[in-house]
Design an enzyme around this catalytic site. Structure first.
Site, PDB file in Angstrom:
ATOM      1  N   ASP A 122      -2.560   0.909   7.525  1.00 49.95           N
ATOM      2  CA  ASP A 122      -1.856   0.788   6.153  1.00 49.95           C
ATOM      3  C   ASP A 122      -1.186  -0.640   5.906  1.00 49.95           C
ATOM      4  OD1 ASP A 122      -1.473   3.853   5.629  1.00 49.95           O
ATOM      5  OD2 ASP A 122      -1.168   3.607   7.866  1.00 49.95           O
ATOM      6  N   GLU A 141      -1.085  -1.052  -5.088  1.00 48.34           N
ATOM      7  CA  GLU A 141      -2.424  -0.210  -5.666  1.00 48.34           C
ATOM      8  C   GLU A 141      -1.994   0.811  -6.509  1.00 48.34           C
ATOM      9  OE1 GLU A 141      -5.253   1.011  -2.235  1.00 48.34           O
ATOM     10  OE2 GLU A 141      -4.531   2.926  -2.892  1.00 48.34           O
ATOM     11  N   ASP A 185       0.857  -1.035   0.033  1.00 49.31           N
ATOM     12  CA  ASP A 185       0.255  -0.033   0.168  1.00 49.31           C
ATOM     13  C   ASP A 185       0.792   1.051   0.132  1.00 49.31           C
ATOM     14  OD1 ASP A 185      -2.189   1.654   0.155  1.00 49.31           O
ATOM     15  OD2 ASP A 185      -1.969   1.776   2.189  1.00 49.31           O
TER      16      ASP A 185
END
Length: 211
Positions: free
Chosen positions: A141, A68, A7
């Site tokens: 996260d 991502e 992420d």
């Protein structure tokens, strides 16, 4: 198949590694967040994250890296840092000879929760259930990174030796396949949720032109 999910973030970069098998079996290998102090120069912050990423790759030897995909946001400064970190992740995967998967936030949310509009808390809860954890995965996260890894393994790409196609980089091919006898109920649910979220505009807003 071992999947490293990332992420991307300049202040906090989540990294989650899972082992994925058939029948949606997923187990947690490692989960962490690499932080870089805001007072440091940008190139030094990126070095901290690159070093942390390299440490994870060397320690856990993933077969594939999933990150991502970054969309434009109203906060240009934030998205610039995120995009820079995503670039570091892609470079690290290439140098290690690893395959790369890229997934939109709505794809990841739909994969693990069934809704492309799920919030961070819902993602944490589902990651906890999927992995059978005693408590919610924290920080958020790190949980998001694990969700990215899970989504990639369930998408099917983690089990293919093919190079990433145009579906990995945006465009008409980004919607997951919704039919086929080889799909699990979870994959069909994900595909339906993703199509519904796209239909209702649950994607990043287009940039506005100043007149």
């Amino acid at each position: 198949m071992r999947v490293l999910g990332v992420d991307p973030g300049l202040t906090r970069c989540g990294m989650g590694t899972v082992d994925a098998g058939g029948a949606r079996r997923v187990s947690l290998v490692d989960m962490r967040v690499v932080r870089s102090p805001a007072e440091l120069a940008p190139h030094k912050r990126l070095l901290i994250i690159a070093d942390g990423l390299q440490e994870v790759i060397e320690a856990f030897k993933p077969d594939v890296v999933a990150v991502e995909r970054v969309f434009a946001q109203s906060n240009v400064r934030s998205v610039t840092g995120t995009a820079q970190v995503a670039g570091i992740v892609m470079l690290a995967a290439a140098r290690a000879g690893l395959r790369l998967g890229m997934h939109t936030p709505s794809e990841v949310k739909a994969a693990v929760t069934g809704s492309g509009r799920a919030d961070k808390r819902q993602v944490q809860v589902m990651v906890q259930r999927i992995l059978g954890l005693a408590s919610l995965p924290r920080p958020a996260d790190a949980a998001d990174a694990v969700a990215i890894a899970i989504a990639h393994s369930w998408r099917g790409g983690a089990f293919s030796d093919a190079e990433p196609d145009r579906a990995q980089h945006g465009g008409a091919g980004t919607l997951p396949r919704a039919t086929g006898g080889d799909l699990t109920p979870a994959q069909r649910l994900w595909a339906g949720a993703e199509r519904m979220s796209r239909r209702h505009g649950a994607v990043a807003p287009a940039a506005k032109n100043n007149v």
